[in-house]
Write a protein that holds these residues in place. Structure first.
Motif, PDB file in Angstrom:
ATOM      1  N   GLN A   1     -49.097 -76.361  26.637  1.00  0.00           N
ATOM      2  CA  GLN A   1     -49.565 -75.004  26.315  1.00  0.00           C
ATOM      3  C   GLN A   1     -48.434 -73.991  26.463  1.00  0.00           C
ATOM      4  OE1 GLN A   1     -52.642 -73.955  25.186  1.00  0.00           O
ATOM      5  NE2 GLN A   1     -53.074 -76.136  24.960  1.00  0.00           N
TER       6      GLN A   1
ATOM      7  N   ILE B   1     -46.061 -74.211  23.501  1.00  0.00           N
ATOM      8  CA  ILE B   1     -46.646 -73.552  22.324  1.00  0.00           C
ATOM      9  C   ILE B   1     -46.492 -72.038  22.453  1.00  0.00           C
ATOM     10  CG2 ILE B   1     -48.804 -73.084  21.093  1.00  0.00           C
ATOM     11  CD1 ILE B   1     -49.724 -75.903  21.860  1.00  0.00           C
ATOM     12  N   SER B   2     -46.743 -71.532  23.658  1.00  0.00           N
ATOM     13  CA  SER B   2     -46.636 -70.096  23.882  1.00  0.00           C
ATOM     14  C   SER B   2     -45.201 -69.609  23.668  1.00  0.00           C
ATOM     15  CB  SER B   2     -47.104 -69.770  25.310  1.00  0.00           C
ATOM     16  OG  SER B   2     -46.959 -68.403  25.587  1.00  0.00           O
TER      17      SER B   2
ATOM     18  N   ALA C   1     -42.903 -71.042  21.799  1.00  0.00           N
ATOM     19  CA  ALA C   1     -42.581 -71.157  20.373  1.00  0.00           C
ATOM     20  C   ALA C   1     -43.218 -70.019  19.581  1.00  0.00           C
ATOM     21  CB  ALA C   1     -43.066 -72.500  19.836  1.00  0.00           C
ATOM     22  N   ASP C   2     -44.443 -69.647  19.948  1.00  0.00           N
ATOM     23  CA  ASP C   2     -45.118 -68.549  19.254  1.00  0.00           C
ATOM     24  C   ASP C   2     -44.378 -67.231  19.473  1.00  0.00           C
ATOM     25  OD1 ASP C   2     -48.574 -69.659  19.732  1.00  0.00           O
ATOM     26  OD2 ASP C   2     -47.064 -70.116  18.198  1.00  0.00           O
ATOM     27  N   ARG C   3     -43.823 -67.097  20.654  1.00  0.00           N
ATOM     28  CA  ARG C   3     -43.126 -65.851  20.982  1.00  0.00           C
ATOM     29  C   ARG C   3     -41.841 -65.744  20.166  1.00  0.00           C
ATOM     30  NH1 ARG C   3     -43.034 -66.491  26.293  1.00  0.00           N
ATOM     31  NH2 ARG C   3     -40.909 -67.240  26.476  1.00  0.00           N
ATOM     32  N   SER C   4     -41.082 -66.825  20.177  1.00  0.00           N
ATOM     33  CA  SER C   4     -39.825 -66.833  19.434  1.00  0.00           C
ATOM     34  C   SER C   4     -39.383 -68.274  19.249  1.00  0.00           C
ATOM     35  CB  SER C   4     -38.756 -66.049  20.198  1.00  0.00           C
ATOM     36  OG  SER C   4     -37.478 -66.279  19.625  1.00  0.00           O
ATOM     37  N   TRP C   5     -39.202 -68.653  17.990  1.00  0.00           N
ATOM     38  CA  TRP C   5     -38.813 -70.027  17.691  1.00  0.00           C
ATOM     39  C   TRP C   5     -37.482 -70.375  18.369  1.00  0.00           C
ATOM     40  CZ3 TRP C   5     -41.173 -74.201  16.279  1.00  0.00           C
ATOM     41  CH2 TRP C   5     -40.472 -75.291  15.758  1.00  0.00           C
TER      42      TRP C   5
ATOM     43  N   LEU D   1     -44.031 -79.165  16.898  1.00  0.00           N
ATOM     44  CA  LEU D   1     -44.226 -77.746  16.582  1.00  0.00           C
ATOM     45  C   LEU D   1     -43.414 -77.390  15.341  1.00  0.00           C
ATOM     46  CD1 LEU D   1     -44.018 -76.160  20.148  1.00  0.00           C
ATOM     47  CD2 LEU D   1     -46.033 -76.359  18.717  1.00  0.00           C
ATOM     48  N   THR D   2     -44.036 -76.616  14.449  1.00  0.00           N
ATOM     49  CA  THR D   2     -43.363 -76.233  13.199  1.00  0.00           C
ATOM     50  C   THR D   2     -43.171 -74.728  13.174  1.00  0.00           C
ATOM     51  OG1 THR D   2     -44.411 -78.076  12.047  1.00  0.00           O
ATOM     52  CG2 THR D   2     -43.553 -76.288  10.682  1.00  0.00           C
TER      53      THR D   2
ATOM     54  N   TRP E   1     -43.542 -71.912  11.260  1.00  0.00           N
ATOM     55  CA  TRP E   1     -44.197 -71.526  10.029  1.00  0.00           C
ATOM     56  C   TRP E   1     -43.669 -70.195   9.483  1.00  0.00           C
ATOM     57  CZ3 TRP E   1     -47.070 -74.984   7.632  1.00  0.00           C
ATOM     58  CH2 TRP E   1     -47.595 -76.032   8.388  1.00  0.00           C
ATOM     59  N   THR E   2     -42.876 -69.485  10.261  1.00  0.00           N
ATOM     60  CA  THR E   2     -42.422 -68.177   9.784  1.00  0.00           C
ATOM     61  C   THR E   2     -41.404 -68.300   8.662  1.00  0.00           C
ATOM     62  OG1 THR E   2     -40.694 -68.089  11.471  1.00  0.00           O
ATOM     63  CG2 THR E   2     -42.794 -67.075  12.010  1.00  0.00           C
ATOM     64  N   PHE E   3     -40.920 -69.522   8.464  1.00  0.00           N
ATOM     65  CA  PHE E   3     -39.942 -69.690   7.403  1.00  0.00           C
ATOM     66  C   PHE E   3     -40.559 -70.159   6.095  1.00  0.00           C
ATOM     67  CE2 PHE E   3     -35.978 -68.563   9.087  1.00  0.00           C
ATOM     68  CZ  PHE E   3     -36.014 -68.810  10.432  1.00  0.00           C
ATOM     69  N   ILE E   4     -41.871 -70.276   6.087  1.00  0.00           N
ATOM     70  CA  ILE E   4     -42.483 -70.740   4.838  1.00  0.00           C
ATOM     71  C   ILE E   4     -42.624 -69.595   3.851  1.00  0.00           C
ATOM     72  CG2 ILE E   4     -43.689 -72.651   5.912  1.00  0.00           C
ATOM     73  CD1 ILE E   4     -46.219 -70.971   5.854  1.00  0.00           C
TER      74      ILE E   4
ATOM     75  N   PRO F   1     -48.017 -63.406  23.383  1.00  0.00           N
ATOM     76  CA  PRO F   1     -46.768 -63.624  22.656  1.00  0.00           C
ATOM     77  C   PRO F   1     -46.629 -62.595  21.550  1.00  0.00           C
ATOM     78  CG  PRO F   1     -47.983 -65.666  22.884  1.00  0.00           C
ATOM     79  CD  PRO F   1     -48.897 -64.566  23.330  1.00  0.00           C
ATOM     80  N   VAL F   2     -45.413 -62.220  21.267  1.00  0.00           N
ATOM     81  CA  VAL F   2     -45.199 -61.249  20.197  1.00  0.00           C
ATOM     82  C   VAL F   2     -45.656 -61.864  18.888  1.00  0.00           C
ATOM     83  CG1 VAL F   2     -43.435 -60.007  18.910  1.00  0.00           C
ATOM     84  CG2 VAL F   2     -43.261 -60.209  21.395  1.00  0.00           C
TER      85      VAL F   2
ATOM     86  N   HIS G   1     -45.702 -62.595  15.150  1.00  0.00           N
ATOM     87  CA  HIS G   1     -44.823 -62.497  13.990  1.00  0.00           C
ATOM     88  C   HIS G   1     -45.694 -62.298  12.775  1.00  0.00           C
ATOM     89  CE1 HIS G   1     -41.550 -64.096  16.392  1.00  0.00           C
ATOM     90  NE2 HIS G   1     -42.370 -65.013  16.813  1.00  0.00           N
TER      91      HIS G   1
ATOM     92  N   ARG H   1     -45.102 -61.227   8.729  1.00  0.00           N
ATOM     93  CA  ARG H   1     -44.287 -60.714   7.634  1.00  0.00           C
ATOM     94  C   ARG H   1     -44.908 -61.179   6.326  1.00  0.00           C
ATOM     95  NH1 ARG H   1     -41.303 -64.435   5.181  1.00  0.00           N
ATOM     96  NH2 ARG H   1     -40.913 -66.422   6.220  1.00  0.00           N
TER      97      ARG H   1
ATOM     98  N   TRP I   1     -46.226 -67.671  -0.317  1.00  0.00           N
ATOM     99  CA  TRP I   1     -47.671 -67.839  -0.381  1.00  0.00           C
ATOM    100  C   TRP I   1     -48.266 -66.656  -1.143  1.00  0.00           C
ATOM    101  CZ3 TRP I   1     -50.412 -71.907   2.077  1.00  0.00           C
ATOM    102  CH2 TRP I   1     -49.588 -72.799   2.779  1.00  0.00           C
TER     103      TRP I   1
ATOM    104  N   TYR J   1     -49.702 -71.922  -1.731  1.00  0.00           N
ATOM    105  CA  TYR J   1     -48.236 -71.995  -1.786  1.00  0.00           C
ATOM    106  C   TYR J   1     -47.819 -72.003  -3.234  1.00  0.00           C
ATOM    107  CZ  TYR J   1     -43.659 -73.152   0.062  1.00  0.00           C
ATOM    108  OH  TYR J   1     -42.346 -73.100   0.409  1.00  0.00           O
TER     109      TYR J   1
ATOM    110  N   VAL K   1     -50.772 -70.981  14.159  1.00  0.00           N
ATOM    111  CA  VAL K   1     -50.106 -70.173  13.138  1.00  0.00           C
ATOM    112  C   VAL K   1     -50.917 -70.317  11.860  1.00  0.00           C
ATOM    113  CG1 VAL K   1     -48.037 -69.917  11.728  1.00  0.00           C
ATOM    114  CG2 VAL K   1     -47.818 -70.535  14.122  1.00  0.00           C
TER     115      VAL K   1
ATOM    116  N   VAL L   1     -47.621 -64.095   6.932  1.00  0.00           N
ATOM    117  CA  VAL L   1     -47.432 -65.220   7.832  1.00  0.00           C
ATOM    118  C   VAL L   1     -47.476 -64.664   9.240  1.00  0.00           C
ATOM    119  CG1 VAL L   1     -45.824 -66.983   8.598  1.00  0.00           C
ATOM    120  CG2 VAL L   1     -46.050 -66.476   6.180  1.00  0.00           C
TER     121      VAL L   1
ATOM    122  N   THR M   1     -48.370 -65.347  13.604  1.00  0.00           N
ATOM    123  CA  THR M   1     -48.721 -66.215  14.722  1.00  0.00           C
ATOM    124  C   THR M   1     -50.099 -65.825  15.208  1.00  0.00           C
ATOM    125  OG1 THR M   1     -47.653 -64.714  16.251  1.00  0.00           O
ATOM    126  CG2 THR M   1     -46.369 -66.573  15.461  1.00  0.00           C
TER     127      THR M   1
END
Lengths: 132, 228
Positions: free
Chosen positions: A47, A50-51, A53-57, A126-127, A129-132, B130-131, B133, B135, B140, B158, B174, B187, B189
């Motif tokens: 957990q 995950i937290s 990663a959600d905050r900052s990759w 963990l992926t 997703w912000t780069f999709i 968590p912050v 994200h 954008r 998509w 997509y 996400v 997109v 979080t």
């Protein structure tokens, strides 16, 4: 007299066997409790990862980490290479699976006896997703 | 025929052996019963802890917000959650005389641990959100919108591919959501709050020995998902 000795011997054998079985059962019950604690600590590590990663990759750095809770603000952070709590040592290993995916493995170890080490592991992909 | 009798010495010996064997048997039986009670106590504690931890985690994951402890690192022995269903809101986890209780809305506080496991410590910590994200995604694009059971779901697909993502599940951390006003896909979080909890339990009496310890602490964490 001989019959009495024989009966006593049989009784002692039965009692010894029962005592041995009971000892094994006792040890297994205690061990299952410790394993449940270790699994809970491993799940907390998942957990927390995950937290983070959600905050900052980029905060999900590659390598071995311990966990800590920062004071200001209060949030999970990686600190050191492992953390120890109540006899359980937790290590979070982060490795790259592909360019947008990281594999997180949480390993918790403890010593049920001085000469023995027990381990539980949990893993997660963990992926970003912000780069999709 | 002369039948040989039993001498007094032999009788005394037989009685002595019988008494010794009876004593050993009695001591063994008491030991067996004590150890059996200990095993049962440990099993009951394990079952209680497993159920309680799962109950807290599942309720947190299904909640909308935590009002106690306070956001930003607050700690305390009471967890107050805002649930999607008004009747279950607030849901409160608290410790009352060694028993972990759960109260939903205006209902009674229901014990979720039994007398077989005495909860001696309970603590919750509400870690910083968590912050998020968010954008606008260029990959998509909005595809369609659907209504289901009173909820509106925007579907983003997509570009150029058959992959679509529904804003449905609160379990994924996400997701891609459709911004109704901008008509674009964002997109974002989804994590909102992370609730960390620890539960200290012990067997009620001297049922367990020193090697197990007088109590054991279990740790857990669960995330309140972002709400649409």
């Amino acid at each position: 007299m001989i019959e009495l000795v024989f009966a006593a011997a049989v009784m002692l054998i039965i009692m010894s066997s029962s005592s041995a079985v009971m000892s094994v059962t006792e040890r297994q019950a205690e061990e299952s409790s410790r394993q449940a604690q270790a699994l809970a600590i491993a799940e907390e590590g998942i957990q927390a990862s995950i937290s983070i990663a959600d905050r900052s990759w980029t905060d999900l750095e590659l390598g071995e980490h311990g966990l800590s809770i920062g004071s200001s603000p209060a949030m999970w952070i990686f600190q050191g290479t492992s953390d120890t709590n109540a006899g359980y040592t937790r290590t979070i290993e982060v490795s790259e699976s592909d360019s947008d995916t990281k594999k997180v493995v949480v390993i918790v170890t403890w010593h049920p006896r001085p000469d023995r080490t027990a381990t539980v592991e949990q893993e997660l992909l963990l992926t970003d997703w912000t780069f999709i | 025929m002369i039948r040989r009798g039993v001498t007094i010495i032999e009788t005394v010996m037989y009685v002595a052996v019988l008494v010794i064997m009876t004593g050993i048997l009695l001591a063994f039986t008491i030991s067996l019963m004590t150890r059996s009670a200990k095993v049962r106590a440990v099993i009951e504690v394990n079952q209680n802890v497993e159920f309680a931890m799962e109950k807290i985690a599942a309720t947190v994951r299904n909640s909308k917000d935590a009002t106690a402890p306070a956001d930003g690192g607050g700690t305390g022995p009471i967890l107050t959650l805002t649930m999607p269903e008004a009747a279950k809101s607030p849901t409160i986890f608290a410790l009352t005389e060694g028993v972990l209780t759960m109260q939903e809305g205006s209902g009674p506080a229901v014990p979720i641990t039994s007398a077989g496991a005495r909860v001696t410590g309970l603590n919750f910590q509400n870690l910083v959100d968590p912050v998020a994200h968010a954008r606008t995604s260029s990959s998509w694009i909005p595809c369609k919108k659907e209504e289901y059971n009173g909820w509106w779901f925007g579907v983003c697909c997509y570009k150029g591919k058959d992959k679509c993502w529904d804003v449905v599940s609160a379990w994924i951390h996400v997701f891609v959501l459709r911004d109704a006003k901008l008509g674009s896909c964002l997109v974002a979080t989804a994590a909102k709050s992370v609730i960390r909890y620890q539960l200290t339990v012990s067997a009620p009496a001297a049922a367990v020995g020193a090697e197990w310890g007088s109590s054991a602490t279990f740790y857990g964490a669960a995330t309140i998902p972002r709400q649409n």
